[in-house]
Structure formats: C-alpha cells, structure tokens
Design a protein around this motif. Structure first.
Motif, PDB file in Angstrom:
ATOM      1  N   TYR A 291     -57.547  22.759   9.335  1.00  0.00           N
ATOM      2  CA  TYR A 291     -56.875  24.213   9.820  1.00  0.00           C
ATOM      3  C   TYR A 291     -56.022  24.112  10.799  1.00  0.00           C
ATOM      4  N   MET A 292     -55.753  23.195  11.596  1.00  0.00           N
ATOM      5  CA  MET A 292     -54.949  23.122  12.784  1.00  0.00           C
ATOM      6  C   MET A 292     -53.493  22.896  12.063  1.00  0.00           C
ATOM      7  N   LEU A 293     -53.723  21.726  11.027  1.00  0.00           N
ATOM      8  CA  LEU A 293     -52.143  21.337  10.385  1.00  0.00           C
ATOM      9  C   LEU A 293     -51.637  22.357   9.642  1.00  0.00           C
TER      10      LEU A 293
ATOM     11  N   ASN B 128     -48.156  23.980  10.259  1.00  0.00           N
ATOM     12  CA  ASN B 128     -47.183  23.860   8.986  1.00  0.00           C
ATOM     13  C   ASN B 128     -47.643  24.675   8.033  1.00  0.00           C
ATOM     14  N   PRO B 129     -47.230  25.828   8.020  1.00  0.00           N
ATOM     15  CA  PRO B 129     -47.707  26.797   6.891  1.00  0.00           C
ATOM     16  C   PRO B 129     -47.162  26.600   5.778  1.00  0.00           C
ATOM     17  N   SER B 130     -45.673  26.242   5.611  1.00  0.00           N
ATOM     18  CA  SER B 130     -45.101  25.851   4.486  1.00  0.00           C
ATOM     19  C   SER B 130     -45.674  24.616   3.522  1.00  0.00           C
ATOM     20  N   ARG B 131     -46.442  23.799   4.126  1.00  0.00           N
ATOM     21  CA  ARG B 131     -46.986  22.718   3.684  1.00  0.00           C
ATOM     22  C   ARG B 131     -48.529  22.951   3.343  1.00  0.00           C
ATOM     23  N   THR B 132     -48.819  24.208   3.386  1.00  0.00           N
ATOM     24  CA  THR B 132     -50.235  24.416   3.030  1.00  0.00           C
ATOM     25  C   THR B 132     -50.859  23.854   1.761  1.00  0.00           C
ATOM     26  N   GLY B 133     -50.017  23.967   0.728  1.00  0.00           N
ATOM     27  CA  GLY B 133     -50.443  23.125  -0.715  1.00  0.00           C
ATOM     28  C   GLY B 133     -50.833  21.562  -0.498  1.00  0.00           C
ATOM     29  N   MET B 134     -49.886  21.037   0.161  1.00  0.00           N
ATOM     30  CA  MET B 134     -50.060  19.513   0.332  1.00  0.00           C
ATOM     31  C   MET B 134     -50.976  19.133   1.207  1.00  0.00           C
ATOM     32  N   ILE B 135     -51.288  19.929   2.133  1.00  0.00           N
ATOM     33  CA  ILE B 135     -52.320  19.570   3.287  1.00  0.00           C
ATOM     34  C   ILE B 135     -53.586  19.820   2.365  1.00  0.00           C
ATOM     35  N   MET B 136     -53.906  21.108   1.612  1.00  0.00           N
ATOM     36  CA  MET B 136     -55.074  21.262   0.983  1.00  0.00           C
ATOM     37  C   MET B 136     -55.345  20.327  -0.175  1.00  0.00           C
ATOM     38  N   GLY B 137     -54.439  19.739  -0.754  1.00  0.00           N
ATOM     39  CA  GLY B 137     -54.480  18.855  -1.765  1.00  0.00           C
ATOM     40  C   GLY B 137     -54.998  17.573  -1.405  1.00  0.00           C
ATOM     41  N   GLU B 138     -54.268  17.101  -0.315  1.00  0.00           N
ATOM     42  CA  GLU B 138     -54.717  15.617   0.189  1.00  0.00           C
ATOM     43  C   GLU B 138     -55.959  15.757   0.828  1.00  0.00           C
TER      44      GLU B 138
END
Length: 289
Positions: free
Chosen positions: A24-26, A30-40
C-alpha cells in the motif's frame, strides 16, 4: 507442538499484513508503478502461501508421528506387562501350591506361550529398527515355505473357546520351495496370522491358505473380525499406524507388524493386497512372483 503451531500461524498473519501494508505504501508513493507492484506482490504472496502450506503440512505430519510414537510406547508397555504378569502368576502358583505333575506341565506350557509372545514382540521391534536404519541385509536362501507356515500356524493355534476348538483353519500345499530371508518371512507370516486372530472374536475361524498357481506362490490370511475401512486400507502399512482411534480401539498392539510385512515383502519383490471378507472381516493376500 500446539504452541509452535500458534506461533507459526501468528507469523504467517503478521507477514501477510506487513506485506499488504508495504504494498500500500509503495503504491501510494509511486502510483505510476501500481501494476508492477501489484504483480510482484501477488507473486510473492502466492509463493509465500505455498511455502506456508507445505510447512504446515509437514508440521501436522510431525505432530501425528509424535502422537503415534507416544501411543506406541504406551502400547509396548502394556504388551510387555501383560505376559510378564501372567508368567509371574503362573510361576508363583507352581512355587506356592502343591500341584499335580499334569497341572505343573500345563502352567509351564502357558508360561512358554507368553515367553514366545514376548520374543515375537522383541524380534518385531529389532527388525523394524534394522529396516529403518537400513542395517539389515535380508540374506536369502532356499527353504520350504510350507513347513514354515505350518509350524507358525501350529504355534499360534491358541484356543480362546471353552470348547477348546481350533480357531485357525489351514490349507497348506506341501513342498512349496522359495528363495528368501527365512527369518524376515517368518515375521511376515507370524504378523499376518497373529493380527487375524487378534482382531477376531473368540471362536471365530481364521483361514490360512498357501498354494501355488500359474507359477506364483499365494499366501492368504482371512478373518471374520472388525474389518478395515476403505479410507484406512492405504495407511495400514505405515509405521506405528493402527486401525481406529485411540479412544475407541480395544485391541492392543504396537503398529509395527504390517509395516514390517510391507517392508519385507518389498525386498522379496512380492505384493500384498487387503480386501473385504464376506460377510465381515479382512483378507490379506501375498503373492510371490
């Protein structure tokens, strides 16, 4: 063991909660990297949960094994005390009372049967230990299996009926020769026949058959006892496993007999199957190729 499981579950919950919080903090930073963060993050959670599942499964298995070992020790204690108490009473009776020669011989015969029972149990435990440690080599030689089965049946032909009737009905084809470990196969035959007698009601007949068919040796032991549920048939050859629960089980035992049977037969390239008898009981069939 229960404390360990509580701690294990607490760590799992804490780790998942921390992961979600950092995720959640990440995303917030970095809202633009939401997809990468959620995937990893999802991949990490999946791997983490799979690992936790197998660890949980392993811990449960270890807990059951510890319970089985505890029950094994309790069973061994009882199995040792019963024949020892019987022998003690018989010898004290001979010592303190003026008995006839026939009575003395009868008491001695009963004492010897209890000694043989103790000897069988000790041999089972020693053989199971050697098999588990892989220190037993299974020396093989040719011998007469018919004579072996006949001698074991005669030794175990103990009447539990007031009418003194025989409870083991044996059909043994003569002169069946086999190459194998005579000591280990003695344990196989003894365990199968003893189990059939043990789990049968008094005066119920146990059928033992040894015959050769189409170049294969067949050994069958059939009883009319309590039977084995389908969901337990695949587990009865596990070490320490015994049919039923500790709360409802009436028959004593160590849980080593069928484990030894399966291990020994595997070393002889022989198969064993268990099926339901009709109208009640079980049939164990061993086939030597």
């Amino acid at each position: 063991m229960k404390k360990s499981l509580v701690i294990f579950y607490a760590i799992i919950i804490y780790a998942v909660a921390e992961l979600m919080w950092w995720g959640y903090m990440l995303v917030k930073l970095n809202p633009s990297r939401t997809g990468m963060i959620m995937g990893e993050g999802s991949m990490f959670v999946v791997v983490f949960l799979i690992g936790a599942y197998f660890l949980h499964k392993s811990m449960n298995k270890e807990q059951k094994l510890q319970e089985q070992k505890k029950n094994f020790l309790l069973s061994v204690t009882h199995e040792l005390k019963s024949p020892l108490a019987s022998i003690k009473i018989l010898l004290q009776t001979i010592q303190k009372r003026d008995l006839t020669k026939a009575q003395v011989l009868n008491f001695i015969d009963k004492s010897l049967l209890d000694v043989e029972r103790l000897d069988d149990m000790v041999e089972n435990m020693l053989l199971a230990s050697k098999i588990e440690n892989r220190s037993y080599t299974f020396p093989k030689a040719e011998f007469n299996l018919s004579v072996l089965v006949d001698s074991i049946v005669n030794r175990l032909q103990i009447s539990k009926c007031d009418c003194n009737q025989q409870i083991i009905n044996a059909e043994i084809e003569p002169k069946i020769e086999i190459i194998g470990d005579k000591f280990a196969l003695t344990s196989v035959v003894t365990n199968l026949v003893e189990n059939a007698v043990k789990y049968s009601n008094p005066c119920e007949t146990v059928n033992v058959k040894l015959f050769e068919k189409e170049g294969k040796i067949h050994f069958q032991v059939a009883d009319h006892g309590i039977g084995i549920a389908d969901n337990e048939k695949g587990r009865i050859f596990d070490k320490f496993y015994r049919v039923g629960s500790e709360d409802t089980r009436n028959t004593k035992g160590t849980g080593l007999g069928l484990y030894i049977v399966k291990e020994v037969l595997d070393k002889h390239q022989a198969s064993i199957k268990v099926k339901d008898n009709r109208p009640a009981g079980s049939v164990f069939e061993v086939v030597f190729a």
